[in-house]
Design an enzyme around this catalytic site. Structure first.
Site, PDB file in Angstrom:
ATOM      1  N   LYS A 175       0.884  -1.224   0.105  1.00  0.00           N
ATOM      2  CA  LYS A 175       0.026  -0.050  -0.044  1.00  0.00           C
ATOM      3  C   LYS A 175       0.870   1.466  -0.026  1.00  0.00           C
ATOM      4  O   LYS A 175       0.496   2.315  -0.414  1.00  0.00           O
ATOM      5  CB  LYS A 175      -0.971   0.122   1.186  1.00  0.00           C
ATOM      6  CG  LYS A 175      -2.107  -1.229   1.246  1.00  0.00           C
ATOM      7  CD  LYS A 175      -2.776  -0.879   0.156  1.00  0.00           C
ATOM      8  CE  LYS A 175      -4.032  -2.047  -0.054  1.00  0.00           C
ATOM      9  NZ  LYS A 175      -5.042  -1.860   0.977  1.00  0.00           N
ATOM     10  N   LYS A 176       2.075   1.109   0.328  1.00  0.00           N
ATOM     11  CA  LYS A 176       2.855   2.399   0.419  1.00  0.00           C
ATOM     12  C   LYS A 176       3.475   2.603  -0.887  1.00  0.00           C
ATOM     13  O   LYS A 176       4.341   3.395  -0.863  1.00  0.00           O
ATOM     14  CB  LYS A 176       4.056   2.127   1.724  1.00  0.00           C
ATOM     15  CG  LYS A 176       3.500   2.343   2.799  1.00  0.00           C
ATOM     16  CD  LYS A 176       4.619   2.214   4.114  1.00  0.00           C
ATOM     17  CE  LYS A 176       4.147   2.606   5.401  1.00  0.00           C
ATOM     18  NZ  LYS A 176       2.919   1.881   5.991  1.00  0.00           N
ATOM     19  N   LEU A 177       3.306   1.623  -1.791  1.00  0.00           N
ATOM     20  CA  LEU A 177       3.963   2.140  -3.223  1.00  0.00           C
ATOM     21  C   LEU A 177       3.067   3.062  -3.659  1.00  0.00           C
ATOM     22  O   LEU A 177       3.289   3.315  -4.910  1.00  0.00           O
ATOM     23  CB  LEU A 177       3.847   0.720  -4.049  1.00  0.00           C
ATOM     24  CG  LEU A 177       4.942  -0.315  -3.580  1.00  0.00           C
ATOM     25  CD1 LEU A 177       4.525  -1.619  -4.271  1.00  0.00           C
ATOM     26  CD2 LEU A 177       6.298   0.172  -3.799  1.00  0.00           C
ATOM     27  N   ASP A 229       8.679  -2.341   5.570  1.00  0.00           N
ATOM     28  CA  ASP A 229       7.437  -3.089   5.500  1.00  0.00           C
ATOM     29  C   ASP A 229       7.485  -4.066   4.457  1.00  0.00           C
ATOM     30  O   ASP A 229       6.794  -5.326   4.431  1.00  0.00           O
ATOM     31  CB  ASP A 229       6.152  -2.217   5.236  1.00  0.00           C
ATOM     32  CG  ASP A 229       5.816  -1.384   6.417  1.00  0.00           C
ATOM     33  OD1 ASP A 229       5.743  -1.845   7.536  1.00  0.00           O
ATOM     34  OD2 ASP A 229       4.860  -0.236   6.382  1.00  0.00           O
TER      35      ASP A 229
END
Length: 764
Positions: free
Chosen positions: A221-223, A267
């Site tokens: 999701k942090k991409l 992460d």
């Protein structure tokens, strides 16, 4: 993963017990390592995955219960503490006060809180369940007590949802199905047949996979472009925890490389680092450092400590035996068992059958028979596979629950998109209209609520509007229509509307399975302007403030400029505006690159008259604050000169308090001098608290937690007494609640109150 357990499974010998290689064994007795590379890396062979029967046998392989037992104990302890903290036992009467006109936001509208005294009973059941999990006492029943009440509380209030609260419920559910009471438990003392008995491998597989998903999906999701470009959590780089990095990097690079780049890398890799033997020490170090930092950066309750407690699950399952074996012998009576020879077989596991019963090793070794698989073993394997598939699917299930999607997908809490989005709200207006008379008026934002999260979620906004339509008739407003004008900036973009202000939300359509028709689109095409924002803000002085606005064609912003804000002007960046000054009854057209000054202490309206969305910015100076800071600077100079003897003229009476001795009571008559001295006292107190030693900080923390927990249990006792024998006289109840509300010594309490106003002061 490990060589001894899948996903770290234990290798099981012909006698059904785990065979552990001893490092100090004599070289002559060591057998050559015949394990394949896959078995050394992952703990199982390729053949274990070639058929359904072999997979079932693998997932039900006998495994040491020690690591699971220690995790069960730690999780129960942390959840018991969490009940009094983040779950809210200590302030339950404020949240669920009987008869209070409060709008609530349950997942299902039929869910309603019980009367206050019964809610205390619910929380007591949840606490006792967590305590039972910790002690391993009536384990299954304790797990059911905990998860039934926990999920009820969870579903009762969507505004309290977050990823880690969801994770607690999942782990509690998993433990209910596991044999977590086989090691260091009261149940083991009561029932010797289960004490130190094997647990099936799927118990570890579920927990490890769950934690892997938390890390890995959070990394995926942090991409998101906002995270990669450093816009999601840019404010964190100013925290004191990142001061060591400021020696070699500017704040901008700390935000981009350390906060965002480091968070993304950790992460994505944490699950893999913890999984393999060679990288596990590094993984435990980095995730421990990460969670310790998070415990200081965010108010996230027990989450950091719960994640720390999950890290040992990835180690060899017998690590507690080796750890506690190092303790002195006189402590063995109260410590967990340390000998692997005391392991007992369990009906929950599948043991391979050997064709020969001889105790002598034969060459070639006897061929093992296919293990006997029972229905419970197959059911456990099916559940494990389906649960893992469901957990990988849930974070991407938002195409089903479209009604909960806003600018971000789904209700925040089960997608593992932790800290990916930051929001700021500039303007919130609630307008009501009497359906019979047509009269309009305004409501204070958040009236009848105890949370602010409804502003970002369409489903909560619908619930809030429905609740307001039921409450406002008590105030002679018939058949009310409710309109919301909410301006939000997400990840440092323009402030813009999130919902259509022209739609009556009371009668608006909303379905959990259909897109929200009154959600305004996020103007992502304007995201590149964020680079320009930084340039503009960098060109301003410290006293000038700026707000960036974007609006849709055909809509307008009605705004009031406070008299404190002098020299307020509107600068057009894109599109065309029509600015109406209400009192002057004049309209001005403003083109890109132009600006207009708006009067202070008056209303004005900004209409977007271009075909495309408009972009503009308010530039203003808080003249009152600027004048106050200038006066403070002058008073500080006078004070310093008076104290060091360089002041040549006597101070007038109104300035005499500036030279009073520290701790001496002063009676300042000038309001500016009063504010100056008050701020000085506050800054000294803050400095003293920050420079306090470890013991003083711990004492302050412990005292605060003691009185918080104390209040929760005293109020619970009062509620149970009320349920058992009825309400006492009002005077007695008042005394009891006052006793429960007792806080730390007054000096500390008053200091705490004085420090509350310091949040947000840049100079502190």
């Amino acid at each position: 993963m490990e060589a001894r357990d899948v996903t770290a499974g234990a290798l099981v010998g012909s006698d059904g017990e785990e065979q552990t290689a001893k490092k100090d064994a004599a070289p002559a007795k060591e057998k050559p390592d015949t394990k394949s590379k896959m078995e050394r890396l992952f703990g199982f062979k390729k053949e274990d995955l070639t058929s359904w029967s072999s997979l079932v046998a693998l997932l039900n392989r006998p495994t040491d219960p020690a690591s699971l037992g220690i995790f069960r104990c730690l999780f129960g302890l942390l959840m018991a503490i969490d009940v009094t903290q983040e779950r809210g036992l200590s302030h339950l009467d404020f949240k669920y006060l009987d008869g209070a006109p409060v709008c609530r936001f349950p997942l299902f509208n039929f869910l309603q809180p019980l009367p206050l005294d019964w809610m205390y009973l619910v929380y007591l059941v949840m606490f006792l369940g967590a305590l039972g999990i910790m002690l391993g006492c009536f384990y299954r029943f304790s797990c059911l007590m905990f998860i039934s009440t926990y999920w009820y509380i969870f579903f009762l209030d969507k505004t309290a949802w977050n990823n880690h609260s969801y994770l607690y419920g999942l782990i509690g559910f998993q433990l209910t199905l596991m044999d977590g009471n086989r090691y260091w438990s009261i149940d083991g003392l009561r029932r010797p047949s289960i004490r130190n008995a094997h647990v099936p491998l799927w118990n570890y597989t579920l927990l490890r996979t769950q934690i892997f998903i938390v890390y890995f999906i959070a990394g995926v999701k942090k991409l998101d472009a906002d995270w990669v470009e450093g816009y999601s959590m840019s404010y964190l780089a100013h925290h004191w925890l990142f001061d060591p990095f400021k020696v070699i990097l500017p704040v901008e690079l700390i935000s981009l490389l350390v906060v965002h780049g480091g968070g993304l890398a950790l992460d994505l890799s944490a699950g893999y680092l913890l999984f393999f033997d060679a990288t596990r020490p590094y993984g435990i170090f980095f995730v421990s450092y990460f969670h310790c930092m998070n415990s200081q950066l965010f108010s996230i309750g027990m989450f950091s400590y719960t994640m720390l407690a999950t890290s040992p699950l990835f180690c060899y399952t017998d690590w507690p035996r080796r750890f506690f074996a190092r303790f002195p012998a006189f402590l063995r009576a109260v410590l967990p068992l340390t000998s692997p020879d005391q392991l007992q077989p369990s009906a929950s596991c599948v043991y391979p059958e050997i064709s020969s019963t001889s105790t002598e090793r034969q060459e070639p070794p006897p061929a093992p028979k296919a293990p006997k698989l029972r229905f419970k073993h197959k059911l456990a394997a099916i559940f494990t596979v389906l649960y893992i598939m469901e957990q990988f699917f849930m974070p991407y299930s938002h195409f089903i629950t479209k009604g909960y999607n806003n600018w971000t997908n789904g209700l925040y809490g089960y997608s593992w998109d932790m800290m990916v989005h930051s929001r700021s709200h500039q303007h919130v207006k609630i307008t009501y209209k009497d359906g019979q008379t047509g009269d309009t008026g305004y409501l204070n934002p958040g009236v009848f609520t105890q949370s602010r999260r409804w502003k970002d979620h369409g489903d909560m906004l619908k619930q809030y509007a429905t609740c307001l339509s039921q409450l406002l008739p008590r105030y002679n407003i018939s058949e009310p229509e409710i309109y919301f004008d909410i301006w939000v900036s997400i990840n440092e973009r323009f402030q813009q509307r999130i919902f259509d202000p022209r739609v009556d939300i009371v009668t608006a359509d909303w379905s959990p399975f259909k897109p929200n028709p009154w959600l305004m689109p996020l103007l992502v095409d304007l995201s590149p302007w964020r680079t320009k924002f930084q340039e503009i803000e960098g060109s301003l002085d410290n006293q000038t403030e700026i707000v960036f606005i974007a609006d849709f064609p055909g809509l307008h912003l009605e705004n009031f400029v406070s008299e404190d804000l002098g020299n307020t002007s509107i600068h057009v960046l894109q599109g065309r505006l029509n600015v109406e000054v209400v009192e002057e009854k004049k309209n001005y057209t403003v083109q890109p690159g132009e600006q207009i000054k708006v009067p202070a202490g008056a209303y004005h309206k900004v209409y977007t008259v271009s075909e495309d969305p408009s972009c503009y910015m308010y530039v203003y100076v808080n003249t009152t604050e600027a004048a106050l800071q200038e006066n403070f600077t002058k008073l500080l100079e006078i004070q310093e000169r008076a104290r060091n003897g360089t002041e040549t003229e006597p101070l007038p009476p109104e300035l005499q308090p500036l030279i009073a001795a520290e701790g001496e009571e002063v009676n300042a008559t000038d309001p500016i001098v009063q504010l100056f001295l008050k701020r000085q006292r506050r800054m000294k107190e803050v400095k003293k608290r920050r420079e306090a030693g470890v013991l003083e900080r711990f004492e302050r923390f412990a005292v605060k937690k003691y009185y918080t927990i104390r209040r929760g249990f005293l109020m619970t006792a009062i509620a149970l007494r009320n349920l058992a024998v009825g309400l006492p006289p009002l005077e007695q109840l008042t005394r009891e609640v006052a006793f429960a509300n007792m806080k730390a010594p007054q000096a500390d309490g008053s200091q705490e109150e004085r420090l509350k106003d310091e949040v947000g002061h840049g100079e502190l």
